[in-house]
Design a protein around this motif. Structure first.
Motif, PDB file in Angstrom:
ATOM      1  N   PHE A 257       0.783  -1.372  -0.113  1.00 17.21           N
ATOM      2  CA  PHE A 257       0.044  -0.193   0.088  1.00 17.21           C
ATOM      3  C   PHE A 257       1.011   1.226  -0.021  1.00 17.21           C
ATOM      4  O   PHE A 257       2.112   1.285   0.498  1.00 17.21           O
ATOM      5  CB  PHE A 257      -1.094  -0.155   1.219  1.00 17.21           C
ATOM      6  CG  PHE A 257      -2.342  -0.731   0.998  1.00 17.21           C
ATOM      7  CD1 PHE A 257      -3.345  -0.189   0.407  1.00 17.21           C
ATOM      8  CD2 PHE A 257      -2.331  -2.232   1.282  1.00 17.21           C
ATOM      9  CE1 PHE A 257      -4.484  -1.117   0.387  1.00 17.21           C
ATOM     10  CE2 PHE A 257      -3.360  -2.817   1.249  1.00 17.21           C
ATOM     11  CZ  PHE A 257      -4.468  -2.343   0.727  1.00 17.21           C
ATOM     12  N   PHE A 258       0.258   2.188  -0.642  1.00 19.30           N
ATOM     13  CA  PHE A 258       0.933   3.613  -0.695  1.00 19.30           C
ATOM     14  C   PHE A 258      -0.083   4.789  -0.468  1.00 19.30           C
ATOM     15  O   PHE A 258      -1.322   4.548  -0.583  1.00 19.30           O
ATOM     16  CB  PHE A 258       1.438   3.848  -2.065  1.00 19.30           C
ATOM     17  CG  PHE A 258       2.337   2.738  -2.522  1.00 19.30           C
ATOM     18  CD1 PHE A 258       3.692   3.230  -2.241  1.00 19.30           C
ATOM     19  CD2 PHE A 258       2.177   1.692  -3.176  1.00 19.30           C
ATOM     20  CE1 PHE A 258       4.819   2.123  -2.770  1.00 19.30           C
ATOM     21  CE2 PHE A 258       3.055   0.926  -3.556  1.00 19.30           C
ATOM     22  CZ  PHE A 258       4.333   1.049  -3.275  1.00 19.30           C
ATOM     23  N   ILE A 259       0.518   5.873   0.222  1.00 16.78           N
ATOM     24  CA  ILE A 259      -0.405   7.114   0.070  1.00 16.78           C
ATOM     25  C   ILE A 259      -0.220   7.867  -1.159  1.00 16.78           C
ATOM     26  O   ILE A 259       0.801   8.143  -1.434  1.00 16.78           O
ATOM     27  CB  ILE A 259       0.097   7.805   1.232  1.00 16.78           C
ATOM     28  CG1 ILE A 259      -0.087   6.966   2.715  1.00 16.78           C
ATOM     29  CG2 ILE A 259      -0.556   9.145   1.396  1.00 16.78           C
ATOM     30  CD1 ILE A 259       0.738   7.759   3.866  1.00 16.78           C
ATOM     31  N   SER A 270       5.588   6.711  -4.241  1.00 17.17           N
ATOM     32  CA  SER A 270       6.672   7.327  -3.489  1.00 17.17           C
ATOM     33  C   SER A 270       6.650   7.313  -2.097  1.00 17.17           C
ATOM     34  O   SER A 270       7.465   7.567  -1.257  1.00 17.17           O
ATOM     35  CB  SER A 270       6.653   8.986  -4.068  1.00 17.17           C
ATOM     36  OG  SER A 270       5.502   9.368  -3.860  1.00 17.17           O
ATOM     37  N   THR A 271       5.286   7.098  -1.649  1.00 13.37           N
ATOM     38  CA  THR A 271       5.111   7.243  -0.038  1.00 13.37           C
ATOM     39  C   THR A 271       4.356   5.694   0.258  1.00 13.37           C
ATOM     40  O   THR A 271       3.232   5.523   0.571  1.00 13.37           O
ATOM     41  CB  THR A 271       4.088   8.313   0.302  1.00 13.37           C
ATOM     42  OG1 THR A 271       4.419   9.602  -0.398  1.00 13.37           O
ATOM     43  CG2 THR A 271       4.103   8.563   1.821  1.00 13.37           C
ATOM     44  N   PRO A 272       5.328   4.667   0.530  1.00 15.06           N
ATOM     45  CA  PRO A 272       4.801   3.573   0.860  1.00 15.06           C
ATOM     46  C   PRO A 272       4.516   3.406   2.492  1.00 15.06           C
ATOM     47  O   PRO A 272       4.892   4.116   3.171  1.00 15.06           O
ATOM     48  CB  PRO A 272       6.140   2.606   0.545  1.00 15.06           C
ATOM     49  CG  PRO A 272       7.121   3.340   0.671  1.00 15.06           C
ATOM     50  CD  PRO A 272       6.742   4.848   0.493  1.00 15.06           C
ATOM     51  N   LEU A 273       3.441   2.622   2.638  1.00 13.29           N
ATOM     52  CA  LEU A 273       3.089   1.984   4.151  1.00 13.29           C
ATOM     53  C   LEU A 273       3.892   0.757   4.306  1.00 13.29           C
ATOM     54  O   LEU A 273       3.774  -0.185   3.596  1.00 13.29           O
ATOM     55  CB  LEU A 273       1.681   1.954   4.413  1.00 13.29           C
ATOM     56  CG  LEU A 273       0.912   3.317   4.116  1.00 13.29           C
ATOM     57  CD1 LEU A 273       0.106   3.381   3.145  1.00 13.29           C
ATOM     58  CD2 LEU A 273       0.099   3.606   5.414  1.00 13.29           C
ATOM     59  N   ASN A 274       4.324   0.578   5.564  1.00 14.96           N
ATOM     60  CA  ASN A 274       5.202  -0.338   5.821  1.00 14.96           C
ATOM     61  C   ASN A 274       4.350  -1.415   6.812  1.00 14.96           C
ATOM     62  O   ASN A 274       3.980  -0.809   8.076  1.00 14.96           O
ATOM     63  CB  ASN A 274       6.676  -0.275   6.143  1.00 14.96           C
ATOM     64  CG  ASN A 274       7.439   0.536   5.153  1.00 14.96           C
ATOM     65  OD1 ASN A 274       7.686   0.014   4.155  1.00 14.96           O
ATOM     66  ND2 ASN A 274       8.071   1.699   5.557  1.00 14.96           N
ATOM     67  N   TYR A 275       4.538  -2.788   6.677  1.00 18.74           N
ATOM     68  CA  TYR A 275       4.052  -3.588   7.668  1.00 18.74           C
ATOM     69  C   TYR A 275       4.665  -3.606   9.289  1.00 18.74           C
ATOM     70  O   TYR A 275       6.057  -3.872   9.050  1.00 18.74           O
ATOM     71  CB  TYR A 275       3.903  -5.144   7.076  1.00 18.74           C
ATOM     72  CG  TYR A 275       3.107  -6.055   8.120  1.00 18.74           C
ATOM     73  CD1 TYR A 275       1.736  -5.796   8.142  1.00 18.74           C
ATOM     74  CD2 TYR A 275       3.827  -7.030   8.909  1.00 18.74           C
ATOM     75  CE1 TYR A 275       1.080  -6.728   9.208  1.00 18.74           C
ATOM     76  CE2 TYR A 275       2.836  -7.818   9.591  1.00 18.74           C
ATOM     77  CZ  TYR A 275       1.701  -7.897   9.800  1.00 18.74           C
ATOM     78  OH  TYR A 275       1.258  -8.422  10.678  1.00 18.74           O
ATOM     79  N   ASN A 276       4.022  -3.197  10.207  1.00 22.14           N
ATOM     80  CA  ASN A 276       4.512  -3.447  11.364  1.00 22.14           C
ATOM     81  C   ASN A 276       4.037  -4.789  12.082  1.00 22.14           C
ATOM     82  O   ASN A 276       2.963  -4.887  12.489  1.00 22.14           O
ATOM     83  CB  ASN A 276       4.045  -2.318  12.470  1.00 22.14           C
ATOM     84  CG  ASN A 276       4.493  -2.294  13.680  1.00 22.14           C
ATOM     85  OD1 ASN A 276       4.866  -3.446  14.257  1.00 22.14           O
ATOM     86  ND2 ASN A 276       5.100  -1.100  14.208  1.00 22.14           N
ATOM     87  N   ALA A 277       5.027  -5.898  12.195  1.00 21.70           N
ATOM     88  CA  ALA A 277       4.699  -7.073  12.502  1.00 21.70           C
ATOM     89  C   ALA A 277       4.409  -6.811  13.919  1.00 21.70           C
ATOM     90  O   ALA A 277       3.387  -7.873  14.631  1.00 21.70           O
ATOM     91  CB  ALA A 277       5.797  -8.019  12.649  1.00 21.70           C
TER      92      ALA A 277
END
Length: 354
Positions: A257-259, A270-277
């Motif tokens: 996913f991205f914003i 250009s603006t990714p969302l990263n998974y927080n385990a």
């Protein structure tokens, strides 16, 4: 012959004034949260209406948005609560008042809004014919801050196979939900490639009937009851998973996913969302946003899987084939951490900007 005079009837109806009802609420502001669900958060009370005659009066409370309380169709969309005969008070628990305001009236959650409450006193005829006596109304306003309640939809719980250990109880991040209470379930799963064949080995257990355990159906996109493990790939990956327990089908899409919005030229990369385990949520830190602008959560470089908001500010699917929703508005200028939480299953997706 003695004359006689007929006594005039004293059974004359006179409508009381609105002020005579002394309609009031116990508080002028209600802030709702899960912690207030069991508490009595507001009570409405009033005096018995005196119509000057021996009539049976019924009462109801009408709840509405102020914008709907004027004009030709005033109060047309109100939530009407009829009170029992002889009741001159009505108390609400936090859970019930949140359901009334946040769900039935669809007031925006997490923000303060004005609620109009109207008391209606009326005389009904026992024949069912409309009464010629006009109802008496008394209106008050108050402010309410509802919260978005997490609905516990029917779910398929992930049961890890082989050495993959998953929670024994219902846990966000390990479930698919049926937001329409039908055969179709959806959710987002993080598959860490425990030791499955081409992916992670697991089964899906129904919360409606724990004896229904869905597993391998012969192919990567089919299921069957009480069989072996499902193996989804590619893995490791964060996956959008859809299952249909009537059709016994399952599909999966690896997602990133991205914003995408005004502040980054609507870039879908250009603006990714990263998974927080640890939290099971998607996060993007140090995101510069500008008040008055907007953005969308996009996926895999496009809009086929994307999320916007509805008129009440709730996160909704906006991709193919729906293509709906409203771009997410930015209310403050600054640098924020944006979180997209898809862990609670379809119907309970949320986001935050902090």
């Amino acid at each position: 012959m003695l004359g006689c005079k007929k006594d005039e009837s004293s059974n004359v109806v006179v409508n009381p004034s609105a002020s005579a009802l002394a309609f009031k609420s116990s508080v002028s502001t209600v802030v709702l949260s899960p912690a207030t669900d069991a508490a009595n958060v507001v009570s409405f009370s009033f005096d018995q209406a005196n119509f000057g005659a021996n009539v049976v009066t019924t009462y109801s409370l009408e709840f509405d948005l102020p914008t709907d309380t004027s004009g030709a169709n005033a109060w047309a969309n109100a939530v009407v609560v009829k009170l029992p005969q002889g009741a001159f008070t009505k108390a609400y628990s936090g859970a019930d008042f949140n359901a009334l305001t946040g769900v039935q009236l669809m007031m925006p959650t997490g923000t303060v809004s004005t609620l109009a409450v109207r008391l209606k006193a009326e005389v009904n005829q026992n024949t069912g014919v409309a009464s010629t006596i006009k109802p008496v109304y008394s209106t008050i306003t108050m402010t309410v801050n509802p919260y978005k309640a997490i609905v516990e939809y029917p779910a398929l719980l992930v049961k890890g196979g082989n050495s993959w250990k998953t929670p024994a109880v219902r846990t966000n991040g390990f479930l698919l939900t049926s937001s329409k209470f039908n055969s179709k379930y959806e959710g987002y799963l993080n598959l860490p490639n425990a030791d499955g064949y081409g992916g992670d080995a697991f089964q899906l257990v129904s919360t409606l009937d724990a004896s229904k355990v869905y597993g391998w159906g012969g192919t990567a996109t089919t299921m069957s009851l009480n069989s072996g493990n499902l193996y989804l790939s590619p893995s490791p990956a964060y996956m959008k998973v859809n299952a249909d327990v009537d059709a016994l089908t399952i599909s999966y899409t690896a997602v990133k996913f991205f914003i995408s919005g005004d502040d980054n030229g609507w870039s879908t990369s250009s603006t990714p969302l990263n998974y927080n385990a640890t939290t099971g949520k998607l996060e993007a830190a140090n995101v510069a946003l500008t008040a008055g602008k907007s953005f969308v959560f996009t996926c895999n470089g496009g809009y086929d899987i994307s999320y916007k908001v509805d008129a009440s500010g709730n996160l909704v699917f906006a991709g193919a084939p729906v293509w709906g929703g409203i771009n997410i508005p930015v209310t403050k200028t600054g640098v924020f951490t944006v979180t997209l939480d898809l862990s609670a299953g379809d119907g309970n997706y949320t986001y935050t900007i902090k």
